[in-house]
Motif scaffolding. Sequence first.
Motif, PDB file in Angstrom:
ATOM      1  N   ARG A   7       0.847  -1.126  -0.146  1.00  0.00           N
ATOM      2  CA  ARG A   7       0.046   0.008   0.143  1.00  0.00           C
ATOM      3  C   ARG A   7       0.724   1.171  -0.134  1.00  0.00           C
ATOM      4  O   ARG A   7       2.198   1.286   0.231  1.00  0.00           O
ATOM      5  CB  ARG A   7      -0.803  -0.125   1.165  1.00  0.00           C
ATOM      6  CG  ARG A   7      -2.029  -1.010   1.229  1.00  0.00           C
ATOM      7  CD  ARG A   7      -2.728  -0.685   2.531  1.00  0.00           C
ATOM      8  NE  ARG A   7      -4.174  -1.688   2.381  1.00  0.00           N
ATOM      9  CZ  ARG A   7      -4.260  -2.738   2.555  1.00  0.00           C
ATOM     10  NH1 ARG A   7      -3.424  -3.646   3.019  1.00  0.00           N
ATOM     11  NH2 ARG A   7      -5.557  -3.491   2.247  1.00  0.00           N
ATOM     12  N   ILE A   8       0.335   2.475  -0.171  1.00  0.00           N
ATOM     13  CA  ILE A   8       1.173   3.679  -0.325  1.00  0.00           C
ATOM     14  C   ILE A   8       1.860   3.787   1.170  1.00  0.00           C
ATOM     15  O   ILE A   8       1.102   3.580   2.484  1.00  0.00           O
ATOM     16  CB  ILE A   8      -0.008   4.752  -0.353  1.00  0.00           C
ATOM     17  CG1 ILE A   8      -0.488   4.915  -1.947  1.00  0.00           C
ATOM     18  CG2 ILE A   8       0.751   6.215  -0.095  1.00  0.00           C
ATOM     19  CD1 ILE A   8      -1.542   5.822  -2.249  1.00  0.00           C
ATOM     20  N   VAL A  22       6.413   2.602  -2.165  1.00  0.00           N
ATOM     21  CA  VAL A  22       5.178   3.004  -2.866  1.00  0.00           C
ATOM     22  C   VAL A  22       4.767   4.416  -2.317  1.00  0.00           C
ATOM     23  O   VAL A  22       4.327   4.649  -1.267  1.00  0.00           O
ATOM     24  CB  VAL A  22       4.029   1.956  -2.700  1.00  0.00           C
ATOM     25  CG1 VAL A  22       2.836   2.401  -3.573  1.00  0.00           C
ATOM     26  CG2 VAL A  22       4.280   0.493  -3.169  1.00  0.00           C
ATOM     27  N   GLU A  24       2.695   6.571  -4.492  1.00  0.00           N
ATOM     28  CA  GLU A  24       1.425   7.070  -4.943  1.00  0.00           C
ATOM     29  C   GLU A  24       0.846   5.766  -5.885  1.00  0.00           C
ATOM     30  O   GLU A  24       1.671   5.378  -6.788  1.00  0.00           O
ATOM     31  CB  GLU A  24       1.485   8.288  -5.742  1.00  0.00           C
ATOM     32  CG  GLU A  24       0.193   9.015  -6.181  1.00  0.00           C
ATOM     33  CD  GLU A  24       0.635  10.405  -6.868  1.00  0.00           C
ATOM     34  OE1 GLU A  24      -0.362  11.065  -7.017  1.00  0.00           O
ATOM     35  OE2 GLU A  24       1.770  10.589  -7.313  1.00  0.00           O
ATOM     36  N   VAL A  25      -0.382   5.858  -5.863  1.00  0.00           N
ATOM     37  CA  VAL A  25      -1.236   5.035  -7.095  1.00  0.00           C
ATOM     38  C   VAL A  25      -2.316   5.795  -7.510  1.00  0.00           C
ATOM     39  O   VAL A  25      -3.220   6.371  -6.777  1.00  0.00           O
ATOM     40  CB  VAL A  25      -1.698   3.771  -6.495  1.00  0.00           C
ATOM     41  CG1 VAL A  25      -2.326   2.790  -7.343  1.00  0.00           C
ATOM     42  CG2 VAL A  25      -0.737   2.894  -5.812  1.00  0.00           C
ATOM     43  N   VAL A  30       1.821   3.558 -10.861  1.00  0.00           N
ATOM     44  CA  VAL A  30       2.286   3.685  -9.488  1.00  0.00           C
ATOM     45  C   VAL A  30       3.577   4.079  -9.477  1.00  0.00           C
ATOM     46  O   VAL A  30       4.484   3.899 -10.454  1.00  0.00           O
ATOM     47  CB  VAL A  30       2.446   2.003  -8.943  1.00  0.00           C
ATOM     48  CG1 VAL A  30       3.137   2.122  -7.730  1.00  0.00           C
ATOM     49  CG2 VAL A  30       1.173   1.169  -9.228  1.00  0.00           C
ATOM     50  N   ARG A  31       3.686   5.221  -8.545  1.00  0.00           N
ATOM     51  CA  ARG A  31       4.888   6.091  -8.203  1.00  0.00           C
ATOM     52  C   ARG A  31       5.843   5.424  -7.177  1.00  0.00           C
ATOM     53  O   ARG A  31       5.011   4.959  -6.026  1.00  0.00           O
ATOM     54  CB  ARG A  31       4.718   7.505  -8.047  1.00  0.00           C
ATOM     55  CG  ARG A  31       4.088   7.846  -9.195  1.00  0.00           C
ATOM     56  CD  ARG A  31       4.064   9.667  -8.977  1.00  0.00           C
ATOM     57  NE  ARG A  31       5.447  10.018  -8.490  1.00  0.00           N
ATOM     58  CZ  ARG A  31       5.518  11.084  -7.674  1.00  0.00           C
ATOM     59  NH1 ARG A  31       4.437  11.579  -6.981  1.00  0.00           N
ATOM     60  NH2 ARG A  31       6.791  11.717  -7.262  1.00  0.00           N
ATOM     61  N   ILE A  32       6.939   4.946  -7.420  1.00  0.00           N
ATOM     62  CA  ILE A  32       7.671   4.332  -6.297  1.00  0.00           C
ATOM     63  C   ILE A  32       8.946   5.114  -6.145  1.00  0.00           C
ATOM     64  O   ILE A  32       9.465   5.843  -7.072  1.00  0.00           O
ATOM     65  CB  ILE A  32       8.103   3.042  -6.814  1.00  0.00           C
ATOM     66  CG1 ILE A  32       8.868   2.900  -7.943  1.00  0.00           C
ATOM     67  CG2 ILE A  32       7.011   1.952  -6.886  1.00  0.00           C
ATOM     68  CD1 ILE A  32       9.592   1.452  -8.331  1.00  0.00           C
TER      69      ILE A  32
END
Length: 79
Positions: A7-8, A22, A24-25, A30-32
């Motif tokens: 999860r974020i 993680v 942002e979704v 998905v930004r990692i």
Amino acid sequence: MLVLSRRIGESLVIGDNVVVTVLEVRGDVVRIGIDAPRSVAVNRAELLAELESSNQAAASPSEDTVAALARQMRERPPG
């Protein structure tokens, strides 16, 4: 391949010193964030594939180049 659900704000650790978090979704994006020492190379797979393809194309002579070299060798006087 190991598949994990995160999860974020949740992270995973690779080895002793690489942390992937993680951030942002949004829909299917998905930004990692990757925290790794500078000595560890972190690259996007598609860029590596493109670079490899580009390098192979640059290293392979075109048919025109091969034909021109063959023509020069035929025209060169022996000896």
